[in-house]
Design a protein around this motif. Sequence first.
Motif, PDB file in Angstrom:
ATOM      1  N   HIS A 111       2.875  25.800 -57.622  1.00  0.00           N
ATOM      2  CA  HIS A 111       2.192  25.387 -58.821  1.00  0.00           C
ATOM      3  C   HIS A 111       2.560  25.860 -60.017  1.00  0.00           C
ATOM      4  O   HIS A 111       2.843  25.219 -61.032  1.00  0.00           O
ATOM      5  CB  HIS A 111       0.480  25.809 -58.715  1.00  0.00           C
ATOM      6  CG  HIS A 111      -0.188  25.505 -57.802  1.00  0.00           C
ATOM      7  ND1 HIS A 111       0.058  25.755 -56.261  1.00  0.00           N
ATOM      8  CD2 HIS A 111      -0.728  24.124 -57.600  1.00  0.00           C
ATOM      9  CE1 HIS A 111      -0.896  25.046 -55.598  1.00  0.00           C
ATOM     10  NE2 HIS A 111      -1.339  23.877 -56.206  1.00  0.00           N
ATOM     11  N   SER A 112       3.585  27.046 -60.136  1.00  0.00           N
ATOM     12  CA  SER A 112       4.181  27.543 -61.279  1.00  0.00           C
ATOM     13  C   SER A 112       5.270  26.276 -61.569  1.00  0.00           C
ATOM     14  O   SER A 112       5.732  26.075 -62.681  1.00  0.00           O
ATOM     15  CB  SER A 112       4.714  28.705 -61.235  1.00  0.00           C
ATOM     16  OG  SER A 112       5.448  28.970 -62.058  1.00  0.00           O
ATOM     17  N   LEU A 130       1.201  23.121 -62.692  1.00  0.00           N
ATOM     18  CA  LEU A 130       0.087  22.917 -62.325  1.00  0.00           C
ATOM     19  C   LEU A 130      -0.990  24.062 -62.089  1.00  0.00           C
ATOM     20  O   LEU A 130      -0.168  25.458 -62.011  1.00  0.00           O
ATOM     21  CB  LEU A 130      -0.047  22.226 -60.858  1.00  0.00           C
ATOM     22  CG  LEU A 130       0.713  21.108 -60.924  1.00  0.00           C
ATOM     23  CD1 LEU A 130       0.914  20.629 -59.281  1.00  0.00           C
ATOM     24  CD2 LEU A 130      -0.053  19.728 -61.791  1.00  0.00           C
ATOM     25  N   LYS A 131      -2.207  24.108 -62.241  1.00  0.00           N
ATOM     26  CA  LYS A 131      -2.970  25.217 -61.999  1.00  0.00           C
ATOM     27  C   LYS A 131      -3.211  25.402 -60.546  1.00  0.00           C
ATOM     28  O   LYS A 131      -3.429  24.658 -59.963  1.00  0.00           O
ATOM     29  CB  LYS A 131      -4.345  25.184 -62.716  1.00  0.00           C
ATOM     30  CG  LYS A 131      -5.381  26.198 -62.573  1.00  0.00           C
ATOM     31  CD  LYS A 131      -6.658  25.968 -63.331  1.00  0.00           C
ATOM     32  CE  LYS A 131      -7.791  27.017 -63.190  1.00  0.00           C
ATOM     33  NZ  LYS A 131      -8.931  26.884 -63.527  1.00  0.00           N
ATOM     34  N   CYS A 132      -2.881  26.845 -60.063  1.00  0.00           N
ATOM     35  CA  CYS A 132      -3.043  27.274 -58.782  1.00  0.00           C
ATOM     36  C   CYS A 132      -4.566  27.363 -58.343  1.00  0.00           C
ATOM     37  O   CYS A 132      -5.407  27.827 -59.044  1.00  0.00           O
ATOM     38  CB  CYS A 132      -2.487  28.726 -58.774  1.00  0.00           C
ATOM     39  SG  CYS A 132      -2.035  29.063 -56.962  1.00  0.00           S
ATOM     40  N   PRO A 183      -2.812  14.829 -46.789  1.00  0.00           N
ATOM     41  CA  PRO A 183      -3.348  14.609 -48.140  1.00  0.00           C
ATOM     42  C   PRO A 183      -4.952  14.676 -48.137  1.00  0.00           C
ATOM     43  O   PRO A 183      -5.610  14.285 -47.140  1.00  0.00           O
ATOM     44  CB  PRO A 183      -3.162  12.924 -48.299  1.00  0.00           C
ATOM     45  CG  PRO A 183      -2.121  12.759 -47.228  1.00  0.00           C
ATOM     46  CD  PRO A 183      -2.313  13.846 -46.032  1.00  0.00           C
ATOM     47  N   GLU A 184      -5.573  15.055 -49.225  1.00  0.00           N
ATOM     48  CA  GLU A 184      -6.922  15.489 -49.527  1.00  0.00           C
ATOM     49  C   GLU A 184      -7.301  15.246 -50.854  1.00  0.00           C
ATOM     50  O   GLU A 184      -6.951  15.882 -51.713  1.00  0.00           O
ATOM     51  CB  GLU A 184      -7.297  17.151 -49.092  1.00  0.00           C
ATOM     52  CG  GLU A 184      -8.702  17.161 -49.040  1.00  0.00           C
ATOM     53  CD  GLU A 184      -9.548  16.976 -47.815  1.00  0.00           C
ATOM     54  OE1 GLU A 184     -10.729  17.092 -47.868  1.00  0.00           O
ATOM     55  OE2 GLU A 184      -8.622  16.821 -46.714  1.00  0.00           O
ATOM     56  N   GLY A 185      -7.476  13.961 -51.028  1.00  0.00           N
ATOM     57  CA  GLY A 185      -7.970  13.527 -52.691  1.00  0.00           C
ATOM     58  C   GLY A 185      -6.622  13.663 -53.223  1.00  0.00           C
ATOM     59  O   GLY A 185      -5.407  13.002 -52.810  1.00  0.00           O
ATOM     60  N   GLU A 186      -6.696  14.247 -54.521  1.00  0.00           N
ATOM     61  CA  GLU A 186      -5.314  14.239 -55.090  1.00  0.00           C
ATOM     62  C   GLU A 186      -4.830  15.717 -54.793  1.00  0.00           C
ATOM     63  O   GLU A 186      -3.641  15.900 -55.526  1.00  0.00           O
ATOM     64  CB  GLU A 186      -5.843  14.464 -56.675  1.00  0.00           C
ATOM     65  CG  GLU A 186      -6.225  13.171 -57.345  1.00  0.00           C
ATOM     66  CD  GLU A 186      -6.692  13.314 -58.768  1.00  0.00           C
ATOM     67  OE1 GLU A 186      -6.396  14.111 -59.460  1.00  0.00           O
ATOM     68  OE2 GLU A 186      -7.415  12.356 -59.290  1.00  0.00           O
ATOM     69  N   SER A 187      -4.952  16.335 -53.963  1.00  0.00           N
ATOM     70  CA  SER A 187      -4.430  17.526 -53.400  1.00  0.00           C
ATOM     71  C   SER A 187      -3.903  17.108 -52.065  1.00  0.00           C
ATOM     72  O   SER A 187      -4.196  16.212 -51.334  1.00  0.00           O
ATOM     73  CB  SER A 187      -5.382  18.641 -53.123  1.00  0.00           C
ATOM     74  OG  SER A 187      -5.829  19.292 -54.639  1.00  0.00           O
ATOM     75  N   THR A 188      -3.048  18.266 -51.499  1.00  0.00           N
ATOM     76  CA  THR A 188      -2.634  18.236 -50.127  1.00  0.00           C
ATOM     77  C   THR A 188      -2.752  19.578 -49.338  1.00  0.00           C
ATOM     78  O   THR A 188      -2.666  20.587 -50.196  1.00  0.00           O
ATOM     79  CB  THR A 188      -0.798  18.167 -50.117  1.00  0.00           C
ATOM     80  OG1 THR A 188      -0.675  16.774 -50.745  1.00  0.00           O
ATOM     81  CG2 THR A 188      -0.358  17.976 -48.958  1.00  0.00           C
ATOM     82  N   ALA A 217      -1.336  18.799 -55.491  1.00  0.00           N
ATOM     83  CA  ALA A 217      -0.444  17.875 -55.717  1.00  0.00           C
ATOM     84  C   ALA A 217      -0.286  16.734 -54.743  1.00  0.00           C
ATOM     85  O   ALA A 217      -0.778  17.354 -53.370  1.00  0.00           O
ATOM     86  CB  ALA A 217       1.002  18.535 -56.387  1.00  0.00           C
ATOM     87  N   PRO A 218       0.246  15.632 -54.838  1.00  0.00           N
ATOM     88  CA  PRO A 218       0.577  14.557 -53.767  1.00  0.00           C
ATOM     89  C   PRO A 218       1.324  15.309 -52.721  1.00  0.00           C
ATOM     90  O   PRO A 218       2.065  16.051 -53.071  1.00  0.00           O
ATOM     91  CB  PRO A 218       1.147  13.534 -54.293  1.00  0.00           C
ATOM     92  CG  PRO A 218       0.823  13.580 -55.956  1.00  0.00           C
ATOM     93  CD  PRO A 218       0.394  14.907 -56.209  1.00  0.00           C
TER      94      PRO A 218
END
Length: 187
Positions: free
Chosen positions: A172-173, A177-179, A113-118, A21-22
């Motif tokens: 994620h829950s 989102l998928k963990c 931040p790493e692309g669409e993840s953190t 996630a952001p």
Amino acid sequence: MDKDQLRRYASNFADVMEMRAPASEVAKYLDVHQGWFLRCAAPMQAEPIGVNGYHLILGKFGNFGFELEPSIDLELMPQAEGIYRIETLPVSPQRVAKDGYAVDFKASLQLSPEGESTLVKWELDLEVSIRLPAFIGLLPDTLVQSSGDHLLRQIVRQVSRRLTWKVQEDFHSQAGLKCPPQQKAQF
């Protein structure tokens, strides 16, 4: 070694936790630790202390037939310029004398931040001072020190991996989102 002297063990640790996630969403989650910390600390026993503090009982650990059930009081400080800090709450000299150990815990978490993840990058400086039973003083000093250092790393690896995984699963829950897959510790 004097029977009242505390033996010191210290080490530094660092690892990374991926959140899909952001950074702004991850920060909202981390900012409200009252919602996730107690859930994620289990199976350790945890109780709130004030607004930002927690008393944790880590479980039983030991070496050379000496066993201890350490506890620690931690403060999860509010975010400051994108950095979260977790530090030991001060304890009285009387409590250290009664418990036979003292813990100095200083951790920081930084969102990257790493692309669409953190990536949540964390570092921990940990020092444990402990009064060992006299019979352990009969063993070679280097053996006692290296065994204690190894046990400290083992405890931190076990506790940090479990806590990291539970925080990832919980985040994620909660976000639907998928963990990401569980990772091994980098130390």
